[in-house]
Design a protein around this motif. Structure first.
Motif, PDB file in Angstrom:
ATOM      1  N   TYR A 169      -7.843   1.748  -0.976  1.00  0.00           N
ATOM      2  CA  TYR A 169      -6.398   1.971  -0.828  1.00  0.00           C
ATOM      3  C   TYR A 169      -6.008   3.427  -1.074  1.00  0.00           C
ATOM      4  N   ASN A 170      -6.967   4.319  -1.041  1.00  0.00           N
ATOM      5  CA  ASN A 170      -6.667   5.703  -1.416  1.00  0.00           C
ATOM      6  C   ASN A 170      -5.677   6.401  -0.482  1.00  0.00           C
ATOM      7  N   ASN A 171      -5.711   6.085   0.817  1.00  0.00           N
ATOM      8  CA  ASN A 171      -4.729   6.732   1.703  1.00  0.00           C
ATOM      9  C   ASN A 171      -3.315   6.319   1.303  1.00  0.00           C
ATOM     10  N   LYS A 172      -3.163   5.031   1.014  1.00  0.00           N
ATOM     11  CA  LYS A 172      -1.833   4.546   0.604  1.00  0.00           C
ATOM     12  C   LYS A 172      -1.445   5.166  -0.745  1.00  0.00           C
ATOM     13  N   ILE A 173      -2.416   5.266  -1.653  1.00  0.00           N
ATOM     14  CA  ILE A 173      -2.131   5.842  -2.978  1.00  0.00           C
ATOM     15  C   ILE A 173      -1.691   7.304  -2.825  1.00  0.00           C
ATOM     16  N   LYS A 174      -2.411   8.050  -2.005  1.00  0.00           N
ATOM     17  CA  LYS A 174      -2.084   9.477  -1.830  1.00  0.00           C
ATOM     18  C   LYS A 174      -0.699   9.631  -1.201  1.00  0.00           C
ATOM     19  N   HIS A 175      -0.446   8.844  -0.175  1.00  0.00           N
ATOM     20  CA  HIS A 175       0.833   8.916   0.519  1.00  0.00           C
ATOM     21  C   HIS A 175       1.990   8.577  -0.451  1.00  0.00           C
ATOM     22  N   THR A 176       1.808   7.488  -1.199  1.00  0.00           N
ATOM     23  CA  THR A 176       2.868   7.046  -2.116  1.00  0.00           C
ATOM     24  C   THR A 176       3.057   8.060  -3.239  1.00  0.00           C
ATOM     25  N   TYR A 177       1.964   8.630  -3.685  1.00  0.00           N
ATOM     26  CA  TYR A 177       2.030   9.655  -4.743  1.00  0.00           C
ATOM     27  C   TYR A 177       2.899  10.842  -4.281  1.00  0.00           C
ATOM     28  N   ILE A 178       2.603  11.311  -3.079  1.00  0.00           N
ATOM     29  CA  ILE A 178       3.319  12.491  -2.575  1.00  0.00           C
ATOM     30  C   ILE A 178       4.793  12.155  -2.296  1.00  0.00           C
ATOM     31  N   ILE A 183      -5.162  16.394  -8.177  1.00  0.00           N
ATOM     32  CA  ILE A 183      -6.490  15.788  -7.987  1.00  0.00           C
ATOM     33  C   ILE A 183      -6.788  14.861  -9.163  1.00  0.00           C
ATOM     34  N   GLU A 184      -6.520  15.337 -10.374  1.00  0.00           N
ATOM     35  CA  GLU A 184      -6.811  14.507 -11.560  1.00  0.00           C
ATOM     36  C   GLU A 184      -5.965  13.237 -11.570  1.00  0.00           C
ATOM     37  N   LEU A 185      -4.689  13.419 -11.265  1.00  0.00           N
ATOM     38  CA  LEU A 185      -3.793  12.245 -11.280  1.00  0.00           C
ATOM     39  C   LEU A 185      -4.159  11.240 -10.205  1.00  0.00           C
ATOM     40  N   LEU A 186      -4.427  11.748  -9.007  1.00  0.00           N
ATOM     41  CA  LEU A 186      -4.775  10.829  -7.911  1.00  0.00           C
ATOM     42  C   LEU A 186      -6.051  10.064  -8.240  1.00  0.00           C
ATOM     43  N   GLN A 187      -7.010  10.741  -8.833  1.00  0.00           N
ATOM     44  CA  GLN A 187      -8.258  10.040  -9.150  1.00  0.00           C
ATOM     45  C   GLN A 187      -8.046   9.012 -10.263  1.00  0.00           C
ATOM     46  N   SER A 188      -7.181   9.334 -11.230  1.00  0.00           N
ATOM     47  CA  SER A 188      -6.895   8.359 -12.298  1.00  0.00           C
ATOM     48  C   SER A 188      -6.143   7.158 -11.746  1.00  0.00           C
ATOM     49  N   LEU A 189      -5.168   7.417 -10.885  1.00  0.00           N
ATOM     50  CA  LEU A 189      -4.407   6.308 -10.299  1.00  0.00           C
ATOM     51  C   LEU A 189      -5.312   5.451  -9.417  1.00  0.00           C
ATOM     52  N   SER A 190      -6.189   6.103  -8.680  1.00  0.00           N
ATOM     53  CA  SER A 190      -7.113   5.378  -7.807  1.00  0.00           C
ATOM     54  C   SER A 190      -8.041   4.479  -8.623  1.00  0.00           C
ATOM     55  N   ARG A 191      -8.553   5.018  -9.721  1.00  0.00           N
ATOM     56  CA  ARG A 191      -9.460   4.214 -10.559  1.00  0.00           C
ATOM     57  C   ARG A 191      -8.713   3.007 -11.125  1.00  0.00           C
ATOM     58  N   ARG A 192      -7.501   3.242 -11.597  1.00  0.00           N
ATOM     59  CA  ARG A 192      -6.690   2.168 -12.195  1.00  0.00           C
ATOM     60  C   ARG A 192      -6.406   1.076 -11.152  1.00  0.00           C
ATOM     61  N   ILE A 193      -5.968   1.506  -9.994  1.00  0.00           N
ATOM     62  CA  ILE A 193      -5.564   0.535  -8.970  1.00  0.00           C
ATOM     63  C   ILE A 193      -6.784  -0.221  -8.425  1.00  0.00           C
ATOM     64  N   HIS A 194      -7.884   0.470  -8.196  1.00  0.00           N
ATOM     65  CA  HIS A 194      -9.077  -0.210  -7.669  1.00  0.00           C
ATOM     66  C   HIS A 194      -9.790  -1.059  -8.722  1.00  0.00           C
ATOM     67  N   PHE A 195      -9.366  -0.952  -9.965  1.00  0.00           N
ATOM     68  CA  PHE A 195      -9.873  -1.876 -10.987  1.00  0.00           C
ATOM     69  C   PHE A 195      -9.456  -3.300 -10.633  1.00  0.00           C
ATOM     70  N   GLY A 196      -8.485  -3.411  -9.758  1.00  0.00           N
ATOM     71  CA  GLY A 196      -8.082  -4.718  -9.249  1.00  0.00           C
ATOM     72  C   GLY A 196      -9.263  -5.505  -8.699  1.00  0.00           C
ATOM     73  N   LYS A 197     -10.283  -4.801  -8.207  1.00  0.00           N
ATOM     74  CA  LYS A 197     -11.470  -5.505  -7.679  1.00  0.00           C
ATOM     75  C   LYS A 197     -12.184  -6.260  -8.795  1.00  0.00           C
ATOM     76  N   PHE A 198     -12.279  -5.646  -9.978  1.00  0.00           N
ATOM     77  CA  PHE A 198     -12.945  -6.327 -11.102  1.00  0.00           C
ATOM     78  C   PHE A 198     -12.100  -7.507 -11.588  1.00  0.00           C
ATOM     79  N   VAL A 199     -10.772  -7.267 -11.644  1.00  0.00           N
ATOM     80  CA  VAL A 199      -9.867  -8.347 -12.052  1.00  0.00           C
ATOM     81  C   VAL A 199     -10.033  -9.512 -11.082  1.00  0.00           C
TER      82      VAL A 199
END
Ligand code: PRE
Length: 257
Positions: free
Chosen positions: A113-122, A148-164
């Motif tokens: 979902y990184n494209n969506k995350i980047k778009h929504t972030y901006i 870069i740091e924020l996007l990577q942190s948000l990406s990690r948090r959101i993709h943790f959904g896979k483990f959940v």
């Protein structure tokens, strides 16, 4: 949790504890970014001040892609909790592989979902947290580094959904098998949703923003991040996209069964 020990990775309580820890680093990174103005030039693919020869995309895209290329060589994207923004450009690691045990389904890395995350972030987050609207040329580098740091942190948090999602699937395979076979997206969404947990997250964020958001040495008590914005970002962006990741991951869960 330890990605080399599968039992720790699929324990829902461990996963939630990890999500709580991530809140702190995300809040501090929001605070860092809030010292700067919006700097739209950094996100504009055709900006005259920031054109990069032989590259189509914004200055942030260029910097993020190169950061990821280096990080991939340091093995960052071998870890199942890391998802690249530029999966087609990353390289093989120079460091020897770790060979993590497979805890997620084989297609997990395709749930991206990184494209969506980047778009929504901006579009949504930057205007909310920045000091003011506008460019500040001397800060383009710092802003890009923060992003870069924020996007990577948000990406990690959101993709943790896979483990959940995997943990929830394992906890009730018959229920999820039926929902997945019926392609019952609403049913899956209903079952992965835990409103009490969401409420707790939002309450905790208000508390954290109240404590971390004020510099104790600042006599005027000036705020660096407001609880309202933090709650809005989590409620309207972070949690909903995490749930989209969960549903997407689950919809494909029976692929190889
Ligand atoms: O903790 C969970 O059960 C999750 O699915 C994670 C999460 C979240 O994004 O924080 C998402 C959906 C739930 O409603 C609660 C919380």
């Amino acid at each position: 949790m330890n990605f080399t020990i599968p039992e720790t990775v699929l324990d829902l309580q461990n996963i939630r504890n990890e999500l709580v820890r991530m809140e702190d680093s995300i809040i501090f990174k929001f605070i860092e970014r809030s010292h700067f103005p919006t700097c739209p030039a950094v996100y504009d693919p055709n900006h005259e001040l920031l054109t990069i020869p032989n590259f189509e995309g914004s200055f942030l895209d260029w910097a993020l892609m190169h950061a990821e290329i280096t990080q991939s060589q340091l093995r960052r994207f071998e870890s199942p909790d890391e998802t690249p923004f530029f999966p087609d450009h990353i390289l093989d690691p120079i460091l020897p592989s770790i060979h993590y045990p497979q805890v997620l389904a084989p297609y997990a890395s395709e749930v991206n979902y990184n494209n969506k995350i980047k778009h929504t972030y901006i579009e949504k987050i930057i205007p909310l947290i920045s000091k003011y609207q506008g460019d500040q040329e001397e800060n383009f580098g710092s802003v890009t580094g923060c992003d870069i740091e924020l996007l990577q942190s948000l990406s990690r948090r959101i993709h943790f959904g896979k483990f959940v999602a995997e943990a929830k699937y394992q906890s009730d395979i018959p229920l999820y098998t039926k929902l997945i076979k019926d392609k019952d997206i609403n049913g899956i969404m209903e079952n992965i949703t835990n409103s009490a947990v969401e409420e707790k997250i939002l309450e905790r964020l208000i508390l954290k923003a109240e404590v971390y958001g004020v510099d104790p040495a600042n006599k005027e008590g000036e705020r660096r991040i407001t609880p309202e914005y933090l709650v809005k970002i989590y409620k309207e962006i972070v949690i909903p996209i995490t749930k989209e990741v969960e549903v997407d991951y689950l919809l494909r869960r029976l692929e190889d069964e």
